[in-house]
Scaffold this active site. Sequence first.
Site, PDB file in Angstrom:
ATOM      1  N   LYS A  27     -27.495   2.024 -52.165  1.00  0.00           N
ATOM      2  CA  LYS A  27     -28.805   2.616 -52.474  1.00  0.00           C
ATOM      3  C   LYS A  27     -29.663   2.510 -51.226  1.00  0.00           C
ATOM      4  CE  LYS A  27     -31.929   2.814 -56.427  1.00  0.00           C
ATOM      5  NZ  LYS A  27     -32.427   2.159 -57.662  1.00  0.00           N
ATOM      6  N   THR A  48     -31.504   4.058 -66.037  1.00  0.00           N
ATOM      7  CA  THR A  48     -32.482   5.145 -66.085  1.00  0.00           C
ATOM      8  C   THR A  48     -31.911   6.402 -66.698  1.00  0.00           C
ATOM      9  OG1 THR A  48     -33.699   4.330 -64.184  1.00  0.00           O
ATOM     10  CG2 THR A  48     -33.832   6.687 -64.587  1.00  0.00           C
TER      11      THR A  48
HETATM   12  N1  DAS Z   1     -33.831  -0.458 -63.222  1.00  0.00           N
HETATM   13  C1  DAS Z   1     -32.930   0.597 -62.857  1.00  0.00           C
HETATM   14  C2  DAS Z   1     -31.536   0.226 -63.309  1.00  0.00           C
HETATM   15  O1  DAS Z   1     -31.286   0.175 -64.519  1.00  0.00           O
HETATM   16  C3  DAS Z   1     -33.199   1.912 -63.423  1.00  0.00           C
HETATM   17  C4  DAS Z   1     -32.209   2.885 -62.854  1.00  0.00           C
HETATM   18  O2  DAS Z   1     -32.478   3.335 -61.770  1.00  0.00           O
HETATM   19  O3  DAS Z   1     -31.157   3.122 -63.436  1.00  0.00           O
HETATM   20  O4  DAS Z   1     -30.720   0.011 -62.428  1.00  0.00           O
END
Ligand code: DAS
Length: 356
Positions: free
Chosen positions: A192, A39
């Site tokens: 997380k 992201t």
């Molecule tokens: N899908 C998620 C990843 O690439 C996006 C993010 O949070 O970085 O892990």
Amino acid sequence: MKLKLKMLIASTAVMGAFAAQPVLADAKPHVVILATGGTIAGTGATSTTTVGYTAAKLGVDQMIASVPELAKVADVRGEQVAQIASESMTNEVWLKLAKRVNEVLAQKDVDGVVITHGTDTIEETAYFLNLVVKSKKPVVVVGAMRPATAISADGPINLYNAVLLAGSKDAMGKGVMVALNDQINAAREVTKTNTSTADTFKSPEMGVLGYMQDNKPHFYRMSTRKNTADSEFDISKLNSLPRVDIVYGYANMDRVAMDADIAAGAQGIVQAGVGDGSVAAQMMPAFRDARKKGVIVVRSSRVGNGIVARNGEANDDKEDLVVSDTLTAQKARILLMLGLTKTHDTKELQRMFYTY
Ligand code: DAS
């Protein structure tokens, strides 16, 4: 005339003294950014798109250019190691990334490394690196919970803080760190805790290592477990990793998934069991069959915190099982994969779980 001459000679001597001073080398640390996607490199259709965006779109040089403040605090250069959303992380990328981290850190002029990464598996990549990086120099894994195009994107400040941290001498010997949201977490304990919010990364019961504030790290604790340069694992000659799968525990589970994993070639199984890594009565025959085939079985827990105690919910001595101590199942899998590159001896593997 004489006085003027003396003053001229004196001033020349003073200027000469200044001129003779070596020009101070640029004191900025040299930090290398290894980009893998996520992201932090993501873009959305609008500035308010914070879900439903596309990860892994911006290249490392675009990310560096988007934070001009980086150049004020470090000499930064970037390399694109991968460009993926981290739910698609593979052992192949892990090995390529780890080898590149070790190559870069072996360069005398490099002070630290930052890895930009998706947040979904950042805790796994960080722990893998925590076990295979062969340097005490800072290694900081960073991501973002909002794409680069969003209002109040957290990527730029997270990247800025990560570069400051990677360039800080105080961050030497702390193990691999995950730094987002002004907090510094240890690779071994970070996880997380929320699917979407910016404060998602926590070390629930062990706590943060420290904070990023006022352009520098503030540390308050260190991990007690071996890591990085003190680790016994060496991936420099590995091109693959042993297959280890995770079996999730739940009421009324059965052995189908475990049997399928072993049929697919798993050399190890980690059970993310209920409670203290409990083993359902209907699962014990599957555990015994696994051991007869030489498959290592590690009792971990889906709970997320606390010790999975040896000989607690199962007779590990009798069944020849291994317990994960406080490692979550996803991290126990990583340690078991690396352990299996060295041994299949359950006593040796148990030692590793009490060491890392
Ligand atoms: N899908 C998620 C990843 O690439 C996006 C993010 O949070 O970085 O892990």
